[in-house]
Design a protein around this motif. Sequence first.
Motif, PDB file in Angstrom:
ATOM      1  N   THR A  67       1.182   8.854  -1.959  1.00  0.00           N
ATOM      2  CA  THR A  67      -0.142   8.265  -1.811  1.00  0.00           C
ATOM      3  C   THR A  67      -1.215   9.342  -1.947  1.00  0.00           C
ATOM      4  O   THR A  67      -0.913  10.542  -1.924  1.00  0.00           O
ATOM      5  CB  THR A  67      -0.297   7.572  -0.443  1.00  0.00           C
ATOM      6  N   VAL A  68      -2.467   8.903  -2.069  1.00  0.00           N
ATOM      7  CA  VAL A  68      -3.575   9.848  -2.202  1.00  0.00           C
ATOM      8  C   VAL A  68      -3.731  10.701  -0.939  1.00  0.00           C
ATOM      9  O   VAL A  68      -4.315  11.772  -0.987  1.00  0.00           O
ATOM     10  CB  VAL A  68      -4.901   9.131  -2.541  1.00  0.00           C
ATOM     11  N   ARG A  69      -3.199  10.256   0.175  1.00  0.00           N
ATOM     12  CA  ARG A  69      -3.241  11.037   1.422  1.00  0.00           C
ATOM     13  C   ARG A  69      -2.013  11.929   1.604  1.00  0.00           C
ATOM     14  O   ARG A  69      -1.845  12.548   2.645  1.00  0.00           O
ATOM     15  CB  ARG A  69      -3.388  10.115   2.621  1.00  0.00           C
ATOM     16  N   GLY A  70      -1.146  11.962   0.602  1.00  0.00           N
ATOM     17  CA  GLY A  70       0.010  12.851   0.647  1.00  0.00           C
ATOM     18  C   GLY A  70       1.258  12.270   1.280  1.00  0.00           C
ATOM     19  O   GLY A  70       2.268  12.949   1.404  1.00  0.00           O
ATOM     20  N   ARG A  71       1.233  11.034   1.673  1.00  0.00           N
ATOM     21  CA  ARG A  71       2.399  10.387   2.274  1.00  0.00           C
ATOM     22  C   ARG A  71       3.397  10.011   1.183  1.00  0.00           C
ATOM     23  O   ARG A  71       2.995   9.635   0.075  1.00  0.00           O
ATOM     24  CB  ARG A  71       1.916   9.139   3.005  1.00  0.00           C
ATOM     25  N   GLU A  72       4.688  10.098   1.466  1.00  0.00           N
ATOM     26  CA  GLU A  72       5.722   9.694   0.515  1.00  0.00           C
ATOM     27  C   GLU A  72       6.454   8.480   1.061  1.00  0.00           C
ATOM     28  O   GLU A  72       6.919   8.488   2.195  1.00  0.00           O
ATOM     29  CB  GLU A  72       6.695  10.840   0.255  1.00  0.00           C
ATOM     30  N   ILE A  73       6.537   7.439   0.227  1.00  0.00           N
ATOM     31  CA  ILE A  73       7.145   6.177   0.639  1.00  0.00           C
ATOM     32  C   ILE A  73       8.221   5.801  -0.369  1.00  0.00           C
ATOM     33  O   ILE A  73       8.004   5.871  -1.578  1.00  0.00           O
ATOM     34  CB  ILE A  73       6.079   5.059   0.706  1.00  0.00           C
ATOM     35  N   CYS A  74       9.378   5.390   0.125  1.00  0.00           N
ATOM     36  CA  CYS A  74      10.508   5.039  -0.734  1.00  0.00           C
ATOM     37  C   CYS A  74      10.569   3.539  -0.995  1.00  0.00           C
ATOM     38  O   CYS A  74      10.347   2.728  -0.097  1.00  0.00           O
ATOM     39  CB  CYS A  74      11.812   5.467  -0.076  1.00  0.00           C
ATOM     40  N   TYR A  75      10.858   3.213  -2.247  1.00  0.00           N
ATOM     41  CA  TYR A  75      11.059   1.826  -2.672  1.00  0.00           C
ATOM     42  C   TYR A  75      12.351   1.752  -3.462  1.00  0.00           C
ATOM     43  O   TYR A  75      12.670   2.658  -4.227  1.00  0.00           O
ATOM     44  CB  TYR A  75       9.925   1.362  -3.590  1.00  0.00           C
ATOM     45  N   SER A  76      13.049   0.634  -3.332  1.00  0.00           N
ATOM     46  CA  SER A  76      14.232   0.399  -4.150  1.00  0.00           C
ATOM     47  C   SER A  76      13.806   0.316  -5.614  1.00  0.00           C
ATOM     48  O   SER A  76      12.732  -0.210  -5.929  1.00  0.00           O
ATOM     49  CB  SER A  76      14.896  -0.913  -3.737  1.00  0.00           C
ATOM     50  N   GLN A  77      14.648   0.803  -6.509  1.00  0.00           N
ATOM     51  CA  GLN A  77      14.332   0.709  -7.931  1.00  0.00           C
ATOM     52  C   GLN A  77      14.435  -0.736  -8.426  1.00  0.00           C
ATOM     53  O   GLN A  77      14.035  -1.035  -9.536  1.00  0.00           O
ATOM     54  CB  GLN A  77      15.224   1.637  -8.756  1.00  0.00           C
ATOM     55  N   ARG A  78      14.932  -1.623  -7.598  1.00  0.00           N
ATOM     56  CA  ARG A  78      14.991  -3.043  -7.955  1.00  0.00           C
ATOM     57  C   ARG A  78      13.753  -3.810  -7.498  1.00  0.00           C
ATOM     58  O   ARG A  78      13.595  -4.973  -7.831  1.00  0.00           O
ATOM     59  CB  ARG A  78      16.238  -3.681  -7.358  1.00  0.00           C
ATOM     60  N   PHE A  79      12.881  -3.168  -6.740  1.00  0.00           N
ATOM     61  CA  PHE A  79      11.667  -3.819  -6.242  1.00  0.00           C
ATOM     62  C   PHE A  79      10.670  -3.937  -7.394  1.00  0.00           C
ATOM     63  O   PHE A  79      10.241  -2.924  -7.957  1.00  0.00           O
ATOM     64  CB  PHE A  79      11.088  -3.001  -5.087  1.00  0.00           C
ATOM     65  N   PRO A  80      10.295  -5.161  -7.807  1.00  0.00           N
ATOM     66  CA  PRO A  80       9.461  -5.351  -9.003  1.00  0.00           C
ATOM     67  C   PRO A  80       8.146  -4.575  -8.985  1.00  0.00           C
ATOM     68  O   PRO A  80       7.753  -3.990  -9.998  1.00  0.00           O
ATOM     69  CB  PRO A  80       9.216  -6.867  -9.038  1.00  0.00           C
ATOM     70  N   TRP A  81       7.456  -4.555  -7.851  1.00  0.00           N
ATOM     71  CA  TRP A  81       6.182  -3.828  -7.772  1.00  0.00           C
ATOM     72  C   TRP A  81       6.383  -2.351  -8.089  1.00  0.00           C
ATOM     73  O   TRP A  81       5.615  -1.757  -8.844  1.00  0.00           O
ATOM     74  CB  TRP A  81       5.571  -3.998  -6.376  1.00  0.00           C
ATOM     75  N   ALA A  82       7.428  -1.750  -7.537  1.00  0.00           N
ATOM     76  CA  ALA A  82       7.698  -0.328  -7.772  1.00  0.00           C
ATOM     77  C   ALA A  82       8.051  -0.073  -9.237  1.00  0.00           C
ATOM     78  O   ALA A  82       7.642   0.942  -9.808  1.00  0.00           O
ATOM     79  CB  ALA A  82       8.821   0.155  -6.854  1.00  0.00           C
ATOM     80  N   GLN A  83       8.785  -0.987  -9.855  1.00  0.00           N
ATOM     81  CA  GLN A  83       9.109  -0.842 -11.280  1.00  0.00           C
ATOM     82  C   GLN A  83       7.838  -0.847 -12.122  1.00  0.00           C
ATOM     83  O   GLN A  83       7.676  -0.033 -13.035  1.00  0.00           O
ATOM     84  CB  GLN A  83      10.033  -1.981 -11.737  1.00  0.00           C
ATOM     85  N   GLU A  84       6.915  -1.777 -11.816  1.00  0.00           N
ATOM     86  CA  GLU A  84       5.660  -1.859 -12.561  1.00  0.00           C
ATOM     87  C   GLU A  84       4.818  -0.603 -12.393  1.00  0.00           C
ATOM     88  O   GLU A  84       4.260  -0.086 -13.365  1.00  0.00           O
ATOM     89  CB  GLU A  84       4.861  -3.082 -12.103  1.00  0.00           C
ATOM     90  N   VAL A  85       4.727  -0.107 -11.173  1.00  0.00           N
ATOM     91  CA  VAL A  85       3.935   1.108 -10.917  1.00  0.00           C
ATOM     92  C   VAL A  85       4.562   2.302 -11.636  1.00  0.00           C
ATOM     93  O   VAL A  85       3.857   3.108 -12.250  1.00  0.00           O
ATOM     94  CB  VAL A  85       3.808   1.371  -9.405  1.00  0.00           C
ATOM     95  N   PHE A  86       5.881   2.412 -11.596  1.00  0.00           N
ATOM     96  CA  PHE A  86       6.565   3.502 -12.289  1.00  0.00           C
ATOM     97  C   PHE A  86       6.279   3.446 -13.783  1.00  0.00           C
ATOM     98  O   PHE A  86       5.933   4.449 -14.399  1.00  0.00           O
ATOM     99  CB  PHE A  86       8.071   3.446 -12.019  1.00  0.00           C
ATOM    100  N   ASN A  87       6.429   2.254 -14.375  1.00  0.00           N
ATOM    101  CA  ASN A  87       6.168   2.088 -15.811  1.00  0.00           C
ATOM    102  C   ASN A  87       4.719   2.413 -16.149  1.00  0.00           C
ATOM    103  O   ASN A  87       4.444   3.044 -17.171  1.00  0.00           O
ATOM    104  CB  ASN A  87       6.525   0.674 -16.259  1.00  0.00           C
ATOM    105  N   GLN A  88       3.807   1.994 -15.303  1.00  0.00           N
ATOM    106  CA  GLN A  88       2.388   2.258 -15.540  1.00  0.00           C
ATOM    107  C   GLN A  88       2.092   3.761 -15.491  1.00  0.00           C
ATOM    108  O   GLN A  88       1.393   4.293 -16.336  1.00  0.00           O
ATOM    109  CB  GLN A  88       1.549   1.528 -14.491  1.00  0.00           C
ATOM    110  N   HIS A  89       2.650   4.455 -14.528  1.00  0.00           N
ATOM    111  CA  HIS A  89       2.386   5.887 -14.375  1.00  0.00           C
ATOM    112  C   HIS A  89       3.100   6.740 -15.418  1.00  0.00           C
ATOM    113  O   HIS A  89       2.661   7.850 -15.709  1.00  0.00           O
ATOM    114  CB  HIS A  89       2.772   6.348 -12.965  1.00  0.00           C
ATOM    115  N   HIS A  90       4.196   6.232 -15.945  1.00  0.00           N
ATOM    116  CA  HIS A  90       4.969   7.020 -16.909  1.00  0.00           C
ATOM    117  C   HIS A  90       4.840   6.504 -18.337  1.00  0.00           C
ATOM    118  O   HIS A  90       5.564   6.965 -19.223  1.00  0.00           O
ATOM    119  CB  HIS A  90       6.433   7.086 -16.475  1.00  0.00           C
ATOM    120  N   GLY A  91       3.940   5.535 -18.558  1.00  0.00           N
ATOM    121  CA  GLY A  91       3.641   5.075 -19.896  1.00  0.00           C
ATOM    122  C   GLY A  91       4.779   4.404 -20.624  1.00  0.00           C
ATOM    123  O   GLY A  91       4.873   4.487 -21.837  1.00  0.00           O
TER     124      GLY A  91
END
Length: 97
Positions: A67-91
Amino acid sequence: MKTSCFTLLLLLLWPCCPEALPHGTRLSAAPGNCCFKMYDQELPRRVVAGIQSSHRSCRTAAFIVKTVRGREICYSQRFPWAQEVFNQHHGHEGSTQ
């Protein structure tokens, strides 16, 4: 001679109690971060500073969201929101917003 005896002692002692060795001499089977507890709620995308996959030798495949405050949060790679964010950040192709 003293240095070789000390080194030999450390090598013999390591399998018994690796946490007793100095931090710089510890060996790790899984470099990087591994996740053991997964978060299951979406974050506002404006607070996501970055996202990366956990190391491939970790037991559970996960995304680590920083996060912008430096916190690290874990998500399953099967969680749709996390997949979308990963794809968005990695193009990656097929990413949605």
